[in-house]
Design a protein around this motif. Structure first.
Motif, short mmCIF file in Angstrom:
data_model
loop_
_atom_site.label_atom_id
_atom_site.label_comp_id
_atom_site.label_asym_id
_atom_site.label_seq_id
_atom_site.Cartn_x
_atom_site.Cartn_y
_atom_site.Cartn_z
N GLY A 79 0.81 -1.22 0.00
CA GLY A 79 0.00 0.00 0.00
C GLY A 79 0.84 1.26 0.00
O GLY A 79 0.35 2.34 -0.33
N ARG A 80 2.09 1.11 0.36
CA ARG A 80 3.03 2.25 0.36
C ARG A 80 3.96 2.20 -0.84
O ARG A 80 4.96 2.91 -0.88
N GLY A 81 3.66 1.32 -1.79
CA GLY A 81 4.43 1.27 -3.02
C GLY A 81 5.64 0.36 -3.03
O GLY A 81 6.44 0.40 -3.95
N VAL A 82 5.78 -0.50 -2.00
CA VAL A 82 6.94 -1.40 -1.93
C VAL A 82 6.60 -2.72 -2.61
O VAL A 82 5.61 -3.37 -2.27
N THR A 83 7.43 -3.10 -3.58
CA THR A 83 7.32 -4.40 -4.23
C THR A 83 8.44 -5.27 -3.71
O THR A 83 9.61 -4.88 -3.77
N PRO A 84 8.13 -6.46 -3.16
CA PRO A 84 9.19 -7.31 -2.63
C PRO A 84 10.20 -7.71 -3.71
O PRO A 84 9.84 -7.93 -4.86
N ASP A 85 11.45 -7.79 -3.32
CA ASP A 85 12.48 -8.33 -4.20
C ASP A 85 12.31 -9.83 -4.33
O ASP A 85 12.65 -10.42 -5.34
N ARG A 86 11.81 -10.44 -3.25
CA ARG A 86 11.50 -11.86 -3.24
C ARG A 86 10.29 -12.07 -2.35
O ARG A 86 10.27 -11.61 -1.20
N GLU A 87 9.28 -12.72 -2.88
CA GLU A 87 8.05 -12.95 -2.12
C GLU A 87 8.31 -13.84 -0.91
O GLU A 87 9.33 -14.54 -0.84
N ALA A 88 7.38 -13.85 0.02
CA ALA A 88 7.50 -14.64 1.24
C ALA A 88 7.52 -16.13 0.91
O ALA A 88 6.81 -16.60 0.02
N ARG A 89 8.36 -16.84 1.66
CA ARG A 89 8.38 -18.30 1.56
C ARG A 89 8.99 -18.87 2.84
O ARG A 89 9.71 -18.19 3.55
N ARG A 90 8.70 -20.13 3.07
CA ARG A 90 9.27 -20.84 4.23
C ARG A 90 10.67 -21.28 3.85
O ARG A 90 10.88 -21.98 2.86
N GLU A 91 11.65 -20.89 4.64
CA GLU A 91 13.05 -21.24 4.39
C GLU A 91 13.34 -22.63 4.97
O GLU A 91 12.62 -23.11 5.84
N PRO A 92 14.43 -23.28 4.50
CA PRO A 92 14.78 -24.60 5.02
C PRO A 92 15.00 -24.60 6.54
O PRO A 92 14.83 -25.63 7.19
N TRP A 93 15.36 -23.47 7.12
CA TRP A 93 15.59 -23.38 8.57
C TRP A 93 14.31 -23.06 9.33
O TRP A 93 14.32 -22.86 10.52
N GLY A 94 13.16 -23.04 8.61
CA GLY A 94 11.86 -22.97 9.26
C GLY A 94 11.28 -21.59 9.46
O GLY A 94 10.20 -21.47 10.03
N LEU A 95 11.94 -20.53 9.00
CA LEU A 95 11.41 -19.17 9.15
C LEU A 95 10.72 -18.74 7.87
O LEU A 95 11.11 -19.15 6.78
N ASP A 96 9.70 -17.93 8.00
CA ASP A 96 9.04 -17.34 6.84
C ASP A 96 9.73 -16.02 6.54
O ASP A 96 9.81 -15.15 7.43
N GLU A 97 10.25 -15.85 5.32
CA GLU A 97 11.02 -14.67 4.97
C GLU A 97 10.57 -14.10 3.63
O GLU A 97 10.21 -14.83 2.72
N ALA A 98 10.64 -12.77 3.53
CA ALA A 98 10.49 -12.04 2.27
C ALA A 98 11.59 -10.99 2.26
O ALA A 98 12.08 -10.59 3.32
#
Length: 129
Positions: A79-98
Motif C-alpha cells: 500500500g506504500r508502493g513497496v514491491t518485494p524483491d522476493r516474495e515470502a516463503r518458508r526457508e529450510p531453517w523454518g522461518l518465513d522470509e520475504a
C-alpha cells in the motif's frame, strides 16, 4: 568485550530519500535526530555475520527485521508502493522470509517466526534453578 549499545550505520546516496523510506514507508519510529542524521528504533539490535555478500547489490550489509505477521506487513508495504524483491516463503531453517530493499539496494529481510519454530521454545528450566 562488553557492548553497551549497538547500531547499524547506513550511508545513503540520497539521505532525504532514504530517511523518508525508513520513516514513511517502513514506518520506523524516530529515536532522535541530529544535524545530518536520524536514528530509528529497530527493535532489539543484532549483528549477524553469515554467508558471503555480492558487491553491487547493497553491499554485504543486510537488515533482519522480525515482524509479527509477514503477509499483513507485505500488504501494508504494498500500500506504500513497496514491491518485494522476493516474495515470502518458508526457508529450510523454518522461518518465513520475504526480501525488500531500501533506496540504495540494502537488502531488508522481513521474517516471521512460526508458532511451532524452536526460536519460540522457552528454554528456561521449569524448576527455576
Amino acid at each position: 568485550m562488553h557492548v553497551l549499545s549497538s547500531r547499524f550505520l547506513v550511508r545513503p546516496v540520497d539521505p532525504e530519500k532514504t530517511t523518508a523510506f525508513y520513516a514513511d514507508v517502513l514506518g520506523l519510529a524516530i529515536y532522535r535526530t541530529f544535524p545530518g542524521g536520524t536514528v530509528f528504533f529497530l527493535g532489539q539490535g543484532f549483528l549477524e555475520v553469515a554467508g558471503q555478500g555480492t558487491p553491487g547489490e547493497g553491499g554485504n550489509l543486510q537488515l533482519w527485521l522480525q515482524v509479527e505477521n509477514l503477509p499483513a506487513t507485505l500488504a501494508e508495504l504494498a500500500g506504500r508502493g513497496v514491491t518485494p524483491d522476493r516474495e515470502a516463503r518458508r526457508e529450510p531453517w523454518g522461518l518465513d522470509e520475504a526480501w525488500i530493499s531500501d533506496p540504495d539496494g540494502t537488502r531488508i529481510v522481513l521474517v516471521e517466526i512460526p508458532s511451532d519454530h524452536p526460536l519460540r521454545t522457552d528454554v528456561r528450566d521449569p524448576s527455576g534453578t
